[in-house]
Design a protein around this motif. Structure first.
Motif, PDB file in Angstrom:
ATOM      1  N   LEU A  21       0.833  -1.199   0.000  1.00 33.48           N
ATOM      2  CA  LEU A  21       0.000   0.000   0.000  1.00 33.48           C
ATOM      3  C   LEU A  21       0.871   1.254   0.000  1.00 33.48           C
ATOM      4  O   LEU A  21       0.620   2.194  -0.753  1.00 33.48           O
ATOM      5  CB  LEU A  21      -0.931  -0.002   1.210  1.00 33.48           C
ATOM      6  N   ALA A  22       1.897   1.281   0.828  1.00 29.28           N
ATOM      7  CA  ALA A  22       2.803   2.436   0.868  1.00 29.28           C
ATOM      8  C   ALA A  22       3.500   2.621  -0.476  1.00 29.28           C
ATOM      9  O   ALA A  22       3.615   3.750  -0.971  1.00 29.28           O
ATOM     10  CB  ALA A  22       3.836   2.266   1.984  1.00 29.28           C
ATOM     11  N   GLY A  23       3.936   1.536  -1.083  1.00 27.18           N
ATOM     12  CA  GLY A  23       4.582   1.619  -2.390  1.00 27.18           C
ATOM     13  C   GLY A  23       3.648   2.149  -3.461  1.00 27.18           C
ATOM     14  O   GLY A  23       4.037   2.977  -4.282  1.00 27.18           O
ATOM     15  N   ALA A  27       4.109   5.639  -5.538  1.00 29.65           N
ATOM     16  CA  ALA A  27       4.093   5.601  -7.004  1.00 29.65           C
ATOM     17  C   ALA A  27       2.980   6.473  -7.568  1.00 29.65           C
ATOM     18  O   ALA A  27       3.181   7.185  -8.561  1.00 29.65           O
ATOM     19  CB  ALA A  27       3.932   4.163  -7.483  1.00 29.65           C
ATOM     20  N   GLU A  28       1.819   6.454  -6.933  1.00 36.03           N
ATOM     21  CA  GLU A  28       0.701   7.256  -7.426  1.00 36.03           C
ATOM     22  C   GLU A  28       1.020   8.746  -7.317  1.00 36.03           C
ATOM     23  O   GLU A  28       0.718   9.514  -8.229  1.00 36.03           O
ATOM     24  CB  GLU A  28      -0.569   6.952  -6.637  1.00 36.03           C
ATOM     25  N   ALA A  29       1.627   9.162  -6.244  1.00 33.31           N
ATOM     26  CA  ALA A  29       1.924  10.580  -6.050  1.00 33.31           C
ATOM     27  C   ALA A  29       3.114  11.037  -6.870  1.00 33.31           C
ATOM     28  O   ALA A  29       3.265  12.231  -7.114  1.00 33.31           O
ATOM     29  CB  ALA A  29       2.176  10.854  -4.573  1.00 33.31           C
ATOM     30  N   THR A  30       3.945  10.127  -7.315  1.00 33.22           N
ATOM     31  CA  THR A  30       5.176  10.504  -8.005  1.00 33.22           C
ATOM     32  C   THR A  30       5.087  10.327  -9.514  1.00 33.22           C
ATOM     33  O   THR A  30       5.401  11.244 -10.272  1.00 33.22           O
ATOM     34  CB  THR A  30       6.356   9.655  -7.489  1.00 33.22           C
ATOM     35  N   ALA A  52      -7.462   2.339  10.572  1.00 32.18           N
ATOM     36  CA  ALA A  52      -6.762   3.591  10.861  1.00 32.18           C
ATOM     37  C   ALA A  52      -5.281   3.485  10.501  1.00 32.18           C
ATOM     38  O   ALA A  52      -4.697   4.419   9.942  1.00 32.18           O
ATOM     39  CB  ALA A  52      -6.926   3.961  12.331  1.00 32.18           C
ATOM     40  N   ARG A  53      -4.677   2.354  10.805  1.00 34.21           N
ATOM     41  CA  ARG A  53      -3.259   2.175  10.492  1.00 34.21           C
ATOM     42  C   ARG A  53      -3.023   2.168   8.984  1.00 34.21           C
ATOM     43  O   ARG A  53      -2.083   2.780   8.485  1.00 34.21           O
ATOM     44  CB  ARG A  53      -2.740   0.887  11.116  1.00 34.21           C
ATOM     45  N   MET A  54      -3.874   1.493   8.244  1.00 30.26           N
ATOM     46  CA  MET A  54      -3.705   1.450   6.788  1.00 30.26           C
ATOM     47  C   MET A  54      -3.966   2.816   6.163  1.00 30.26           C
ATOM     48  O   MET A  54      -3.294   3.199   5.201  1.00 30.26           O
ATOM     49  CB  MET A  54      -4.636   0.398   6.171  1.00 30.26           C
ATOM     50  N   ALA A  55      -4.927   3.577   6.717  1.00 28.68           N
ATOM     51  CA  ALA A  55      -5.164   4.934   6.210  1.00 28.68           C
ATOM     52  C   ALA A  55      -3.943   5.811   6.473  1.00 28.68           C
ATOM     53  O   ALA A  55      -3.557   6.620   5.624  1.00 28.68           O
ATOM     54  CB  ALA A  55      -6.404   5.532   6.866  1.00 28.68           C
ATOM     55  N   LEU A  56      -3.318   5.641   7.632  1.00 28.89           N
ATOM     56  CA  LEU A  56      -2.106   6.389   7.943  1.00 28.89           C
ATOM     57  C   LEU A  56      -0.967   6.005   7.004  1.00 28.89           C
ATOM     58  O   LEU A  56      -0.233   6.869   6.513  1.00 28.89           O
ATOM     59  CB  LEU A  56      -1.701   6.160   9.397  1.00 28.89           C
ATOM     60  N   VAL A  57      -0.822   4.715   6.728  1.00 28.09           N
ATOM     61  CA  VAL A  57       0.215   4.245   5.798  1.00 28.09           C
ATOM     62  C   VAL A  57      -0.005   4.847   4.413  1.00 28.09           C
ATOM     63  O   VAL A  57       0.940   5.332   3.780  1.00 28.09           O
ATOM     64  CB  VAL A  57       0.226   2.697   5.734  1.00 28.09           C
ATOM     65  N   VAL A  63       2.217  11.412   0.937  1.00 27.94           N
ATOM     66  CA  VAL A  63       3.005  12.605   1.255  1.00 27.94           C
ATOM     67  C   VAL A  63       4.466  12.405   0.852  1.00 27.94           C
ATOM     68  O   VAL A  63       5.102  13.308   0.292  1.00 27.94           O
ATOM     69  CB  VAL A  63       2.870  12.960   2.748  1.00 27.94           C
ATOM     70  N   ALA A  64       5.009  11.225   1.116  1.00 30.21           N
ATOM     71  CA  ALA A  64       6.391  10.938   0.717  1.00 30.21           C
ATOM     72  C   ALA A  64       6.534  10.996  -0.802  1.00 30.21           C
ATOM     73  O   ALA A  64       7.519  11.528  -1.329  1.00 30.21           O
ATOM     74  CB  ALA A  64       6.830   9.573   1.241  1.00 30.21           C
ATOM     75  N   GLY A  65       5.567  10.463  -1.518  1.00 28.76           N
ATOM     76  CA  GLY A  65       5.601  10.523  -2.981  1.00 28.76           C
ATOM     77  C   GLY A  65       5.492  11.947  -3.499  1.00 28.76           C
ATOM     78  O   GLY A  65       6.155  12.311  -4.471  1.00 28.76           O
ATOM     79  N   ALA A  66       4.671  12.761  -2.854  1.00 27.59           N
ATOM     80  CA  ALA A  66       4.550  14.162  -3.263  1.00 27.59           C
ATOM     81  C   ALA A  66       5.865  14.897  -3.034  1.00 27.59           C
ATOM     82  O   ALA A  66       6.298  15.696  -3.871  1.00 27.59           O
ATOM     83  CB  ALA A  66       3.418  14.831  -2.501  1.00 27.59           C
ATOM     84  N   ALA A  67       6.511  14.625  -1.898  1.00 28.46           N
ATOM     85  CA  ALA A  67       7.811  15.249  -1.622  1.00 28.46           C
ATOM     86  C   ALA A  67       8.854  14.802  -2.644  1.00 28.46           C
ATOM     87  O   ALA A  67       9.672  15.608  -3.110  1.00 28.46           O
ATOM     88  CB  ALA A  67       8.269  14.913  -0.210  1.00 28.46           C
ATOM     89  N   LEU A  68       8.828  13.538  -3.001  1.00 29.92           N
ATOM     90  CA  LEU A  68       9.752  13.030  -4.008  1.00 29.92           C
ATOM     91  C   LEU A  68       9.487  13.683  -5.365  1.00 29.92           C
ATOM     92  O   LEU A  68      10.419  14.079  -6.073  1.00 29.92           O
ATOM     93  CB  LEU A  68       9.640  11.508  -4.110  1.00 29.92           C
ATOM     94  N   GLY A  69       8.223  13.816  -5.741  1.00 35.73           N
ATOM     95  CA  GLY A  69       7.878  14.474  -6.995  1.00 35.73           C
ATOM     96  C   GLY A  69       8.298  15.928  -7.010  1.00 35.73           C
ATOM     97  O   GLY A  69       8.794  16.443  -8.024  1.00 35.73           O
TER      98      GLY A  69
END
Length: 95
Positions: A21-23, A27-30, A52-57, A63-69
């Motif tokens: 899910l995190a991957g 990928a979606e954000a980048t 809740a945990r999966m929504a956080l992941v 957010v990490a993908g957006a920062a990478l983009g």
């Protein structure tokens, strides 16, 4: 196709589903659209206690993908777009 045989249902039961899910979120954000929301729904339906945990992941991955983009656009714009724009006479657009 029965739900038990669908790829998302199989992935939801996988031990590394959170990492998947995190991957997908990164990928979606980048780079390209990925079925992050569909996988999140399948994960929540598979085990509602992890919702809740999966929504956080998914959120942190996005957010990490957006920062990478953003970093790719900031640091690679001149190196990648410069030669392309120069070839077609639009190098002044980067200045």
């Amino acid at each position: 196709m029965p739900l038990g045989r669908a790829p998302l249902a199989r992935w939801a039961g996988h031990p590394a589903a959170g990492a998947l899910l995190a991957g997908f979120a990164v990928a979606e954000a980048t780079v390209f659209p990925a079925p992050t929301e569909a996988l999140l729904v399948a994960l929540v339906l598979a085990d509602r206690r992890r919702a809740a945990r999966m929504a956080l992941v998914a959120t942190l991955g996005s957010v990490a993908g957006a920062a990478l983009g953003y970093a790719m656009g900031t640091f690679l714009l001149a190196e990648v777009a410069g030669p392309v724009l120069g070839r077609y006479g639009g190098a002044d657009a980067l200045a």
